[in-house]
Design an enzyme around this catalytic site. Structure first.
Site, PDB file in Angstrom:
ATOM      1  N   GLN A  11       0.846  -1.288  -0.033  1.00  0.00           N
ATOM      2  CA  GLN A  11       0.130   0.035  -0.105  1.00  0.00           C
ATOM      3  C   GLN A  11       0.933   1.212   0.000  1.00  0.00           C
ATOM      4  O   GLN A  11       1.801   1.342   0.676  1.00  0.00           O
ATOM      5  CB  GLN A  11      -1.023  -0.206   1.235  1.00  0.00           C
ATOM      6  CG  GLN A  11      -2.013   0.849   1.057  1.00  0.00           C
ATOM      7  CD  GLN A  11      -3.194   0.609   2.318  1.00  0.00           C
ATOM      8  OE1 GLN A  11      -3.114  -0.355   2.940  1.00  0.00           O
ATOM      9  NE2 GLN A  11      -3.840   1.642   2.551  1.00  0.00           N
ATOM     10  N   SER A  95       4.108  -6.343   3.020  1.00  0.00           N
ATOM     11  CA  SER A  95       2.849  -5.938   3.584  1.00  0.00           C
ATOM     12  C   SER A  95       1.838  -6.646   2.635  1.00  0.00           C
ATOM     13  O   SER A  95       1.778  -7.897   2.622  1.00  0.00           O
ATOM     14  CB  SER A  95       2.553  -4.747   4.109  1.00  0.00           C
ATOM     15  OG  SER A  95       1.433  -4.628   4.648  1.00  0.00           O
ATOM     16  N   LEU A  96       1.002  -5.822   2.141  1.00  0.00           N
ATOM     17  CA  LEU A  96      -0.010  -6.432   1.409  1.00  0.00           C
ATOM     18  C   LEU A  96       0.603  -7.381   0.007  1.00  0.00           C
ATOM     19  O   LEU A  96       0.007  -8.323  -0.206  1.00  0.00           O
ATOM     20  CB  LEU A  96      -0.765  -5.150   0.713  1.00  0.00           C
ATOM     21  CG  LEU A  96      -1.532  -5.732  -0.586  1.00  0.00           C
ATOM     22  CD1 LEU A  96      -2.970  -6.176  -0.231  1.00  0.00           C
ATOM     23  CD2 LEU A  96      -1.794  -4.368  -1.579  1.00  0.00           C
ATOM     24  N   ARG A 120      -9.392  -7.999   4.392  1.00  0.00           N
ATOM     25  CA  ARG A 120      -8.185  -7.477   5.069  1.00  0.00           C
ATOM     26  C   ARG A 120      -8.339  -5.955   5.019  1.00  0.00           C
ATOM     27  O   ARG A 120      -8.222  -5.276   6.031  1.00  0.00           O
ATOM     28  CB  ARG A 120      -6.804  -7.920   4.442  1.00  0.00           C
ATOM     29  CG  ARG A 120      -5.447  -7.390   5.372  1.00  0.00           C
ATOM     30  CD  ARG A 120      -4.295  -8.043   4.611  1.00  0.00           C
ATOM     31  NE  ARG A 120      -3.061  -7.755   4.904  1.00  0.00           N
ATOM     32  CZ  ARG A 120      -2.297  -6.645   4.784  1.00  0.00           C
ATOM     33  NH1 ARG A 120      -2.672  -5.726   3.810  1.00  0.00           N
ATOM     34  NH2 ARG A 120      -1.258  -6.383   5.444  1.00  0.00           N
ATOM     35  N   HIS A 204       0.334  -2.118  11.325  1.00  0.00           N
ATOM     36  CA  HIS A 204       1.399  -2.912  11.865  1.00  0.00           C
ATOM     37  C   HIS A 204       1.654  -2.491  13.112  1.00  0.00           C
ATOM     38  O   HIS A 204       2.895  -2.637  13.737  1.00  0.00           O
ATOM     39  CB  HIS A 204       2.458  -2.840  10.923  1.00  0.00           C
ATOM     40  CG  HIS A 204       2.276  -3.358   9.541  1.00  0.00           C
ATOM     41  ND1 HIS A 204       2.151  -4.767   9.444  1.00  0.00           N
ATOM     42  CD2 HIS A 204       2.159  -2.627   8.251  1.00  0.00           C
ATOM     43  CE1 HIS A 204       1.939  -4.852   8.039  1.00  0.00           C
ATOM     44  NE2 HIS A 204       1.994  -3.811   7.459  1.00  0.00           N
ATOM     45  N   GLN A 253       0.830 -10.926  10.769  1.00  0.00           N
ATOM     46  CA  GLN A 253       1.768  -9.636  10.052  1.00  0.00           C
ATOM     47  C   GLN A 253       0.816  -8.421  10.163  1.00  0.00           C
ATOM     48  O   GLN A 253       1.450  -7.231  10.328  1.00  0.00           O
ATOM     49  CB  GLN A 253       1.549 -10.259   8.474  1.00  0.00           C
ATOM     50  CG  GLN A 253       2.348  -9.120   7.663  1.00  0.00           C
ATOM     51  CD  GLN A 253       1.813  -8.878   6.193  1.00  0.00           C
ATOM     52  OE1 GLN A 253       0.557  -8.386   6.454  1.00  0.00           O
ATOM     53  NE2 GLN A 253       2.175  -9.252   5.225  1.00  0.00           N
TER      54      GLN A 253
END
Length: 302
Positions: A11, A95-96, A120, A204, A253
């Site tokens: 992202q 991440s994503l 998500r 996060h 995560q």
């Protein structure tokens, strides 16, 4: 002979117009956007190609958009540079982007992963809306210095290291009050630059905990296979083979710091010397140049 790894952006890499050229030049890429629209219930191609930017930048939409665009870039690459695709021996995603890496490595199917990514994104947006929070980029300091800044700026609020991106580029994440205290403390500690990031909330960190339950439920029914090539986890910067372990790490995560620098060092130490950034933007290229300037880097842009 180069040892190739594919890297997928997360992202923040999205932009209006991404995927448009891919869909125009590759029938398989265009078909992916059509399949995505059926799963998501809205015209993803229209949003990616024409915006508006404010909607595309929303976590709810940017996560599916980036995921599909990276998979579309892979499809285009399959047609134009199949040799690189076939010779890839490792992968990671920021991440994503880890979901894209999982699909590429055969852990999940495209449709299943897209449904999870949609949930998500919505769950993370909801968690962000519930607590006024944000993220701040701190440049020019070491990890222990940034940890000390968090300890000082936190007070009774939440403030944690969220992204360990490359040497001298660390992102902290937390409640707004704590984030507002970071610049003065970081500059006093010698930071070169301190920038609040334009994000929905404190990704996060424990502020995302409400999203964990929804993500866990979404992942519970998804069939997963052992990866055909190593996928380096954001959580601990090493690959895993057990599908159940991978499932738990994807859940973990959301509230754990992204150890991107450590993940790249793992790949470099394992002998990977040629990297492909596949999808929107060139963020990962910039990070790698700070980690190892000699690494060969290619962009398969969206």
């Amino acid at each position: 002979m180069s040892k190739i790894a594919f890297l997928f952006p997360g992202q923040g890499a999205q932009y209006v117009g991404m995927g448009k050229q891919l869909a125009a030049s590759s029938p398989k890429a265009a078909e992916l956007f059509e399949r995505a629209a059926e799963i998501l219930g809205y015209d993803l191609a229209e949003l990616c190609f024409n915006g508006p930017a404010a909607r595309l930048d929303s976590t709810v939409f940017s996560q599916p958009a980036l995921f599909v665009t990276s998979i579309a870039a892979l499809e285009s690459m399959r047609e134009e540079n199949p040799d690189a695709l076939l010779s890839c021996e490792g992968t990671a995603g920021l991440s994503l982007g880890e979901y894209t890496a999982m699909v590429f490595a055969g852990v999940m199917q495209f449709e299943d992963a897209l449904k999870v990514v949609q949930i998500r994104g919505a769950a993370m947006q909801e968690a962000a809306d519930a607590v006024p929070s944000g993220m701040v980029s701190v440049l020019g300091l070491e990890r222990d210095q940034v940890a000390a800044i968090c300890a000082e700026a936190r007070e009774n609020d939440i403030l944690e290291i969220a992204n360990l991106l490359c040497p001298g580029n660390i992102v902290v994440s937390g409640s707004n009050d704590a984030c507002e205290r970071v610049p003065a403390i970081a500059e006093k500690a010698g930071a070169m630059k301190v920038m609040p990031l334009a994000v929905a909330g404190a990704f996060h960190t424990q502020i995302m905990q409400p999203a964990v339950e929804k993500l866990a439920a979404a992942l519970a029914d998804v069939p997963m296979s052992a990866p055909r090539i190593p996928v380096v986890s954001n959580v601990d910067a090493v690959p895993h083979n057990d599908p159940e372990e991978i499932r738990q790490l994807l859940i973990q995560q959301v509230c754990s710091p992204v150890r991107w620098e450590d993940s790249m060092r793992f790949l470099l130490e394992a002998g990977f010397d040629e990297f492909f950034e596949i999808g929107a933007g060139r963020v990962l290229r910039g990070l790698m140049k700070r980690i190892d300037r000699k690494a060969e880097f290619n962009n398969i842009s969206a």
